[in-house]
Design an enzyme around this catalytic site. Structure first.
Site, PDB file in Angstrom:
ATOM      1  CG  ASP A  88      11.690   1.518  -7.133  1.00 33.41           C
ATOM      2  OD1 ASP A  88      12.423   2.028  -6.276  1.00 33.41           O
ATOM      3  OD2 ASP A  88      10.450   1.603  -7.110  1.00 33.41           O
ATOM      4  CG  ASP A 114       9.367   0.942  -1.307  1.00 35.75           C
ATOM      5  OD1 ASP A 114       9.252  -0.003  -0.501  1.00 35.75           O
ATOM      6  OD2 ASP A 114      10.020   1.978  -1.076  1.00 35.75           O
ATOM      7  CB  ALA A 153      -1.754  12.768   8.328  1.00 34.20           C
ATOM      8  CB  VAL A 154       0.113  10.297   4.003  1.00 38.22           C
ATOM      9  CG1 VAL A 154       0.840   9.227   3.198  1.00 38.22           C
ATOM     10  CG2 VAL A 154      -1.383   9.988   4.058  1.00 38.22           C
ATOM     11  CB  VAL A 179       2.315   7.299   8.186  1.00 31.00           C
ATOM     12  CG1 VAL A 179       2.361   5.771   8.164  1.00 31.00           C
ATOM     13  CG2 VAL A 179       1.094   7.772   8.977  1.00 31.00           C
ATOM     14  CG  HIS A 180       5.370   7.105   3.878  1.00 35.95           C
ATOM     15  ND1 HIS A 180       5.602   5.884   3.307  1.00 35.95           N
ATOM     16  CD2 HIS A 180       4.140   7.493   3.457  1.00 35.95           C
ATOM     17  CE1 HIS A 180       4.567   5.530   2.550  1.00 35.95           C
ATOM     18  NE2 HIS A 180       3.659   6.494   2.631  1.00 35.95           N
ATOM     19  CG  ASP A 209       6.367   1.475  -8.505  1.00 37.55           C
ATOM     20  OD1 ASP A 209       5.380   1.985  -7.948  1.00 37.55           O
ATOM     21  OD2 ASP A 209       7.522   1.614  -8.076  1.00 37.55           O
TER      22      ASP A 209
END
Length: 497
Positions: free
Chosen positions: A92, A94, A233-234, A237-238, A370
């Protein structure tokens, strides 16, 4: 005497080697126990007189082992894994290859806060991201507005539950969840949001701060509505590109370098392993981070690169890949083996298609990631071997090795032993209550050494957390993975197989 043996059997075995403890046990008629214990000791002593296993090693290897310093970062193996049978190792991106600094979560928090105030008409939010507050594995109860940590049995951890930034008392929790503090699986599915990856720590912190804002201002609120607003909102942002632009402008601020990364990948390929990246990140974000970590020719270190994979559905759907041409455009036709041969990055796709064009299947593939569900559970269900990047292990192992933690642990064990022995001897309730209060105070101090608000990511009191249980990886493994092919892995992340 019988009560002492039932309640304190483990204590007796631990203490029987000392003369004073032995005399106490004999006084209470524990001679059979001492004889059994003595036999076990004799067997261990006989085993210890056997030749050391290092005698089986070549002299040069044994000498290197004697001179080598202890290795602080280890690979924990909970299942046997024959690396000589692994044909391909996938990663992966991130929080696996790219280990982000806390500045990234701070940026997510700030941009999401701006979105709430500017686009959702929230009142000014004066708080800032607190990297010491939340841990992975928390749940937000949208019915009550509580941020909680669960044990593996889905019981709410009594001193690890918050309304906003206020720690809840057990009386409040019992009124919400009953005496057992237990959450039914259907309740969790219907009413709880999970925060299982490191990206989500900023969301958990912002959600707690928004709830606290409503409480402080006396604003009536629906916890479900607040959770949806913060999540949207998050997400904004992404996907709006600002996050990627910030990382691209200053990668050294947001990404930790990995010492020996290129050498580790080269060693794996020399041993005959195929290497690939499988990530949900867009190719542009992947390219930015990997250029920082490995240089402009980073794709040469991998046999295959897959971006925008949309895990975990990648493992269950049947969808073709699309290849990205060297000139930067995405081809209209489905990707074929010749695209892999030419090292063209692939987009989308599925496990079925990956197997078709590469021939890799089952435990021939080791996948490193992860995320509990997308990177570990789903690949393993489809037959891949998996390896979990668990960065909190580094911190928690270091905490557990401190003198303060060891002192508190010894004091807590001593209080536990005294409590059991006093119970068996019929001591008064005042004595027992005092010992129990002292033991609990010591244990609380132990837990808060890991995190002041929620304690350990992996344990609560004697129980594994729901996060640890869900991963099926995070037990008390101590065996170091022996790589039969001599393949090293990057020294930066902590790994648990």
């Amino acid at each position: 005497a019988a009560s002492l043996l039932r309640l304190g059997g483990a204590v007796a075995l631990r203490r029987a080697s000392s003369s004073s403890s032995a005399s106490v046990l004999r006084r209470f008629g524990a001679a059979p126990m001492l004889r059994r214990f003595g036999g076990a000791v004799a067997a261990r002593r006989a085993a210890s007189s056997a030749p050391s296993l290092t005698s089986l090693l070549p002299p040069a290897v044994a000498a290197r082992l004697r001179d080598a310093p202890p290795e602080p970062e280890m690979v924990f193996c909970n299942r046997a894994l024959r690396m000589d049978r692994v044909k391909a190792i996938g990663f992966d991106y991130d929080y696996t290859l790219a280990s982000y600094t806390s500045d990234l979560n701070e940026l997510i928090y700030d941009k999401a806060k701006e979105h709430l105030t500017e686009r959702s008409n929230y009142p000014p939010i004066e708080t800032s991201y607190d990297k010491t507050f939340a841990v992975r594995g928390l749940l937000f109860d949208r019915r009550h507005g509580f941020l909680v940590k669960l044990t593996y049995a889905r019981a709410v951890s009594g001193d690890a539950a918050f309304l906003g930034r206020r720690r809840l008392g057990e009386d409040e929790l019992r009124r919400a969840y009953g005496e057992a503090l237990h959450l039914d699986p259907d309740y969790v599915t219907a009413h709880c949001s999970r925060f299982n990856d490191i990206f989500s720590l900023s969301e958990a912190c912002l959600l707690a701060d928004v709830v606290q804002l409503a409480v402080d201002r006396g604003i009536a609120f629906d916890a479900t509505a607040l959770a949806e607003d913060v999540a949207q909102a998050v997400t904004w942002v992404h996907i709006n590109g600002e996050l990627h632009d910030a990382v691209k402008a200053a990668p050294a601020r947001f990404i930790h370098p990995i010492l020996g990364f290129a050498d580790s990948l080269a060693a794996a390929r020399r041993s005959g392993k195929k290497l690939f990246i499988l990530t949900n990140s867009p190719l542009s974000a992947l390219d930015t981070g990997m250029r920082y970590l490995l240089g402009d020719d980073w794709r040469d270190a991998f046999d295959l690169v897959v971006a925008s994979s949309r895990k975990p559905t990648f493992f269950s759907r049947d969808q073709p890949f699309r290849a990205v041409h060297a000139e930067g455009f995405t081809k209209w036709a489905r990707a074929e083996f010749r695209d892999v041969e030419k090292r063209r990055p692939l987009l989308g796709g599925s496990l079925a298609e990956l197997t078709r064009i590469t021939g890799w299947e089952g435990r021939e593939v080791l996948y490193v990631g992860d995320h509990v569900h997308a990177d570990l559970r789903e690949p393993r269900r489809r037959g891949w071997a998996t390896c979990a990047i668990v960065r909190e292990l580094e911190t928690e192992i270091a905490v557990a090795a401190t003198e303060e933690y060891e002192h508190l642990h010894e004091r807590s064990s001593e209080a536990d032993d005294l409590l059991k022995r006093c119970q068996a001897l019929g001591a008064g309730s005042e004595t027992l209550d005092a010992l129990e209060a002292e033991r609990e105070a010591l244990r609380v101090r132990q837990r808060r050494l890991f995190n002041e608000s929620f304690g350990s990511v992996f344990r609560h009191r004697a129980d594994a957390t729901a996060y640890a249980a869900a991963s099926h990886h995070l037990g008390e493994a101590r065996s170091v993975l022996a790589d039969s092919c001599g393949v090293g892995l990057p020294a930066s992340p902590s790994l648990d197989c």
